[in-house]
Write a protein that holds these residues in place. Structure first.
Motif, PDB file in Angstrom:
ATOM      1  N   MET A 280      12.257  -0.186   2.857  1.00  0.00           N
ATOM      2  CA  MET A 280      12.172   1.169   3.588  1.00  0.00           C
ATOM      3  C   MET A 280      13.333   1.537   4.444  1.00  0.00           C
ATOM      4  O   MET A 280      13.276   0.989   5.431  1.00  0.00           O
ATOM      5  CB  MET A 280      10.958   1.388   4.434  1.00  0.00           C
ATOM      6  N   ASN A 281      13.889   2.671   4.091  1.00  0.00           N
ATOM      7  CA  ASN A 281      14.940   3.051   4.942  1.00  0.00           C
ATOM      8  C   ASN A 281      14.722   4.348   5.266  1.00  0.00           C
ATOM      9  O   ASN A 281      13.718   5.139   4.845  1.00  0.00           O
ATOM     10  CB  ASN A 281      16.318   3.185   3.992  1.00  0.00           C
ATOM     11  N   SER A 282      15.624   4.799   6.242  1.00  0.00           N
ATOM     12  CA  SER A 282      15.278   6.705   6.867  1.00  0.00           C
ATOM     13  C   SER A 282      13.820   6.563   7.226  1.00  0.00           C
ATOM     14  O   SER A 282      13.409   7.839   6.863  1.00  0.00           O
ATOM     15  CB  SER A 282      15.819   7.387   5.989  1.00  0.00           C
ATOM     16  N   LEU A 283      13.423   5.861   7.966  1.00  0.00           N
ATOM     17  CA  LEU A 283      11.911   5.754   8.282  1.00  0.00           C
ATOM     18  C   LEU A 283      11.616   6.984   9.335  1.00  0.00           C
ATOM     19  O   LEU A 283      12.464   7.316  10.089  1.00  0.00           O
ATOM     20  CB  LEU A 283      11.457   4.575   8.831  1.00  0.00           C
ATOM     21  N   LYS A 284      10.528   7.520   8.938  1.00  0.00           N
ATOM     22  CA  LYS A 284       9.943   8.568   9.649  1.00  0.00           C
ATOM     23  C   LYS A 284       8.795   8.194  10.523  1.00  0.00           C
ATOM     24  O   LYS A 284       8.042   7.409  10.062  1.00  0.00           O
ATOM     25  CB  LYS A 284       9.520   9.897   8.777  1.00  0.00           C
ATOM     26  N   PRO A 285       8.279   9.010  11.566  1.00  0.00           N
ATOM     27  CA  PRO A 285       7.001   8.759  12.181  1.00  0.00           C
ATOM     28  C   PRO A 285       5.846   8.719  11.293  1.00  0.00           C
ATOM     29  O   PRO A 285       4.976   7.948  11.284  1.00  0.00           O
ATOM     30  CB  PRO A 285       7.187   9.701  13.332  1.00  0.00           C
ATOM     31  N   GLU A 286       5.892   9.700  10.438  1.00  0.00           N
ATOM     32  CA  GLU A 286       4.885   9.971   9.290  1.00  0.00           C
ATOM     33  C   GLU A 286       4.723   9.022   8.332  1.00  0.00           C
ATOM     34  O   GLU A 286       3.773   8.744   7.578  1.00  0.00           O
ATOM     35  CB  GLU A 286       4.897  11.282   8.586  1.00  0.00           C
ATOM     36  N   ASP A 287       5.577   7.774   8.394  1.00  0.00           N
ATOM     37  CA  ASP A 287       5.598   6.638   7.490  1.00  0.00           C
ATOM     38  C   ASP A 287       4.748   5.645   8.035  1.00  0.00           C
ATOM     39  O   ASP A 287       4.285   4.782   7.552  1.00  0.00           O
ATOM     40  CB  ASP A 287       6.876   6.266   7.222  1.00  0.00           C
ATOM     41  N   THR A 288       4.216   5.932   9.378  1.00  0.00           N
ATOM     42  CA  THR A 288       3.291   4.874  10.193  1.00  0.00           C
ATOM     43  C   THR A 288       1.955   4.591   9.487  1.00  0.00           C
ATOM     44  O   THR A 288       1.530   5.643   8.979  1.00  0.00           O
ATOM     45  CB  THR A 288       3.177   5.291  11.619  1.00  0.00           C
ATOM     46  N   ALA A 289       1.837   3.444   8.918  1.00  0.00           N
ATOM     47  CA  ALA A 289       0.483   3.293   8.287  1.00  0.00           C
ATOM     48  C   ALA A 289       0.383   1.870   8.024  1.00  0.00           C
ATOM     49  O   ALA A 289       1.265   1.023   8.503  1.00  0.00           O
ATOM     50  CB  ALA A 289       0.727   3.843   6.711  1.00  0.00           C
ATOM     51  N   ILE A 290      -0.697   1.440   7.518  1.00  0.00           N
ATOM     52  CA  ILE A 290      -1.014  -0.165   6.853  1.00  0.00           C
ATOM     53  C   ILE A 290      -0.383   0.130   5.570  1.00  0.00           C
ATOM     54  O   ILE A 290      -0.684   0.777   4.789  1.00  0.00           O
ATOM     55  CB  ILE A 290      -2.287  -0.517   7.194  1.00  0.00           C
ATOM     56  N   TYR A 291       0.546  -0.769   5.258  1.00  0.00           N
ATOM     57  CA  TYR A 291       0.740  -1.041   3.644  1.00  0.00           C
ATOM     58  C   TYR A 291       0.401  -2.112   3.078  1.00  0.00           C
ATOM     59  O   TYR A 291       0.147  -3.142   3.450  1.00  0.00           O
ATOM     60  CB  TYR A 291       2.506  -1.094   3.753  1.00  0.00           C
ATOM     61  N   TYR A 292      -0.141  -1.823   1.806  1.00  0.00           N
ATOM     62  CA  TYR A 292      -0.947  -2.643   1.020  1.00  0.00           C
ATOM     63  C   TYR A 292      -0.233  -2.904  -0.314  1.00  0.00           C
ATOM     64  O   TYR A 292       0.449  -1.990  -0.774  1.00  0.00           O
ATOM     65  CB  TYR A 292      -2.415  -2.244   0.632  1.00  0.00           C
ATOM     66  N   CYS A 293      -0.166  -4.200  -0.733  1.00  0.00           N
ATOM     67  CA  CYS A 293       0.384  -4.704  -1.888  1.00  0.00           C
ATOM     68  C   CYS A 293      -0.652  -4.639  -2.928  1.00  0.00           C
ATOM     69  O   CYS A 293      -2.028  -4.958  -2.467  1.00  0.00           O
ATOM     70  CB  CYS A 293       0.978  -5.958  -1.705  1.00  0.00           C
ATOM     71  N   ALA A 294      -0.650  -4.194  -4.069  1.00  0.00           N
ATOM     72  CA  ALA A 294      -1.970  -4.284  -5.221  1.00  0.00           C
ATOM     73  C   ALA A 294      -1.146  -4.596  -6.490  1.00  0.00           C
ATOM     74  O   ALA A 294      -0.050  -4.358  -6.951  1.00  0.00           O
ATOM     75  CB  ALA A 294      -2.328  -2.805  -5.162  1.00  0.00           C
ATOM     76  N   ARG A 295      -2.254  -5.193  -7.130  1.00  0.00           N
ATOM     77  CA  ARG A 295      -2.080  -5.552  -8.884  1.00  0.00           C
ATOM     78  C   ARG A 295      -2.848  -4.501  -9.446  1.00  0.00           C
ATOM     79  O   ARG A 295      -3.939  -4.261  -9.427  1.00  0.00           O
ATOM     80  CB  ARG A 295      -2.244  -6.914  -8.813  1.00  0.00           C
ATOM     81  N   ARG A 296      -2.192  -3.927 -10.533  1.00  0.00           N
ATOM     82  CA  ARG A 296      -2.644  -3.211 -11.611  1.00  0.00           C
ATOM     83  C   ARG A 296      -3.319  -4.170 -12.746  1.00  0.00           C
ATOM     84  O   ARG A 296      -2.530  -4.683 -13.367  1.00  0.00           O
ATOM     85  CB  ARG A 296      -1.688  -2.148 -12.269  1.00  0.00           C
ATOM     86  N   GLU A 297      -4.664  -3.706 -12.907  1.00  0.00           N
ATOM     87  CA  GLU A 297      -5.152  -4.705 -14.068  1.00  0.00           C
ATOM     88  C   GLU A 297      -4.912  -3.997 -15.426  1.00  0.00           C
ATOM     89  O   GLU A 297      -4.765  -2.857 -15.577  1.00  0.00           O
ATOM     90  CB  GLU A 297      -6.850  -4.718 -13.784  1.00  0.00           C
ATOM     91  N   THR A 298      -4.618  -4.915 -16.275  1.00  0.00           N
ATOM     92  CA  THR A 298      -3.881  -4.604 -17.877  1.00  0.00           C
ATOM     93  C   THR A 298      -5.006  -3.833 -18.493  1.00  0.00           C
ATOM     94  O   THR A 298      -4.795  -2.799 -19.002  1.00  0.00           O
ATOM     95  CB  THR A 298      -3.692  -5.747 -18.448  1.00  0.00           C
ATOM     96  N   MET A 299      -6.331  -4.364 -18.354  1.00  0.00           N
ATOM     97  CA  MET A 299      -7.357  -3.644 -19.322  1.00  0.00           C
ATOM     98  C   MET A 299      -7.901  -2.196 -18.700  1.00  0.00           C
ATOM     99  O   MET A 299      -7.989  -1.209 -19.526  1.00  0.00           O
ATOM    100  CB  MET A 299      -8.504  -4.443 -19.306  1.00  0.00           C
TER     101      MET A 299
END
Length: 119
Positions: free
Chosen positions: A83-102
């Motif tokens: 993440m570059n050029s971050l802005k105050p509105e980027d403040t958040a909890i960031y989650y990683c997720a896996r997409r289910e194939t089916m």
């Protein structure tokens, strides 16, 4: 059952950079699309970026295009979000997720990592 563990969050000034990492368990990591989402209090979780299982396609939310970069290392079972050029509105909890194939849904989530961008 896959486990996803995010790291790399923290406090940064506007205009700065952070690199998030997501470590995954499981032997079939390389066959799944992976994504990053984010959420702020009182708002729904929103999509940030997705990378397909073979890294052939990458998708970004409009608000991060040109600033964030998602990548995936199948051998290490890792997903990254630069993440570059971050802005105050980027403040958040960031989650990683896996997409289910089916189903095509994101069925597996990490616990999240807090990113705070000060103005």
């Amino acid at each position: 059952q896959v486990q996803l563990v995010e790291s790399g969050g923290g406090l940064v000034q506007a205009g700065g950079s952070l690199s998030l990492s997501c470590a995954a368990s499981g032997r079939t990591f390389g066959t799944y699309d992976m994504a990053w989402f984010r959420q702020t209090p009182g708002k729904e979780r929103e999509f940030v970026a997705r990378i397909t299982w073979n890294r052939g396609s990458i998708y970004y939310a409009d608000f991060v295009k040109g600033r964030f970069t998602i990548s995936k290392d199948n051998a290490k079972k890792m997903v990254y979000l630069q993440m570059n050029s971050l802005k105050p509105e980027d403040t958040a909890i960031y989650y990683c997720a896996r997409r289910e194939t089916m189903s095509g849904n994101f069925g597996s989530w990490g616990q999240g990592t807090q990113v705070t961008v000060s103005s």
